[in-house]
Design a protein around this motif. Structure first.
Motif, PDB file in Angstrom:
ATOM      1  N   PRO A  31     103.654  85.571 107.176  1.00 45.77           N
ATOM      2  CA  PRO A  31     102.870  84.399 106.749  1.00 45.77           C
ATOM      3  C   PRO A  31     102.772  84.224 105.229  1.00 45.77           C
ATOM      4  N   GLU A  32     102.568  85.321 104.495  1.00 48.53           N
ATOM      5  CA  GLU A  32     102.409  85.193 103.050  1.00 48.53           C
ATOM      6  C   GLU A  32     103.701  84.691 102.390  1.00 48.53           C
ATOM      7  N   ARG A  33     104.813  85.267 102.794  1.00 51.10           N
ATOM      8  CA  ARG A  33     106.096  84.829 102.240  1.00 51.10           C
ATOM      9  C   ARG A  33     106.363  83.373 102.609  1.00 51.10           C
ATOM     10  N   PHE A  34     106.011  82.998 103.824  1.00 50.95           N
ATOM     11  CA  PHE A  34     106.225  81.621 104.270  1.00 50.95           C
ATOM     12  C   PHE A  34     105.378  80.659 103.444  1.00 50.95           C
ATOM     13  N   ARG A  35     104.103  80.991 103.222  1.00 54.32           N
ATOM     14  CA  ARG A  35     103.239  80.102 102.451  1.00 54.32           C
ATOM     15  C   ARG A  35     103.738  79.956 101.013  1.00 54.32           C
ATOM     16  N   TYR A  36     104.236  81.053 100.465  1.00 58.25           N
ATOM     17  CA  TYR A  36     104.776  80.983  99.105  1.00 58.25           C
ATOM     18  C   TYR A  36     106.022  80.101  99.066  1.00 58.25           C
TER      19      TYR A  36
END
Length: 228
Positions: A140-145
């Motif tokens: 999720p964090e990589r996707f949001r970035y």
């Protein structure tokens, strides 16, 4: 073209650069010669150091000039120039231009596809961003970035290709095309790779549409051996 002034300016620049390089050049003392008069041995050493500095500058200037030509040629193709256009300017055949600058075919294909799909690309990328909450990414964090980077890239490109030409002021002329290519080939590709499964039909439609844009881009920009 005022070649005399240009030549004089080039000579001055080379002399200035040579002086900078020369300050760091040392050579071994050459052997003394019977024919030496006065300070000939020291002067000979200094002259040999001048030769080494001049050769170094020759290499630096040649490399810089080659890079400058390569950038100028690539920019021209990003702005829509064909190999025929380059042939007319350079006096080289299209085959010679293709051999010297092998990346031009890829640039030509990317620019041509992008030019014909600016609005379609913006629409599908915007739709994907609007539905980005409807995915279940594994990271999720990589996707949001990645989504944030895609959103910023889209905003810049929309400004670049909008009615307000001032948006691109102060940037190299081909910068907006390079940025648009990065939007598709890097930012959109990254988001799609991280998106995971859609959680609702709307997200699924956006994913399918954006994936279609990228797939079409990949197909159209692949090397085909065709003449540009």
């Amino acid at each position: 073209m005022d070649t005399a002034n240009a030549t004089g300016r080039a000579d001055e620049l080379v002399q200035d650069l040579t002086a900078v390089v020369r300050s760091g050049v040392e050579v071994d003392d050459p052997a003394a010669m019977i024919e030496d008069r006065g300070d000939d041995q020291r002067l000979r050493r200094d002259a040999l150091a001048d030769v080494r500095a001049a050769l170094t500058v020759e290499g630096l200037v040649s490399e810089a000039a080659l890079r400058g030509v390569e950038v100028a040629v690539a920019d021209a193709v990003w702005l829509g120039a064909s190999l025929a256009d380059l042939s007319a300017v350079t006096g080289r055949s299209r085959q010679a231009a293709r051999k010297r600058w092998p990346a031009l075919g890829g640039i030509y294909r990317r620019r041509k596809w992008l030019a014909n799909h600016v609005d379609d690309t913006f629409y599908m990328v915007r739709l994907l961003l609007d539905r980005s909450d409807g995915f279940a990414p594994g990271e999720p964090e990589r996707f949001r970035y990645a989504v944030r980077e895609l959103r910023e890239a889209l905003s810049r490109s929309e400004a670049d290709f909008g009615d307000n030409a001032a948006a691109s002021a102060g940037r190299p002329p081909a910068a907006r095309w390079r940025a648009l290519d990065e939007l598709v080939d890097v930012r959109l590709r990254h988001v799609l790779a991280l998106a995971g499964e859609p959680a609702n039909p709307e997200a699924g439609f956006a994913l399918h549409g954006a994936g279609g844009v990228l797939g079409y881009y990949d197909h159209a920009t692949a090397a085909t051996g065709e003449q540009e």
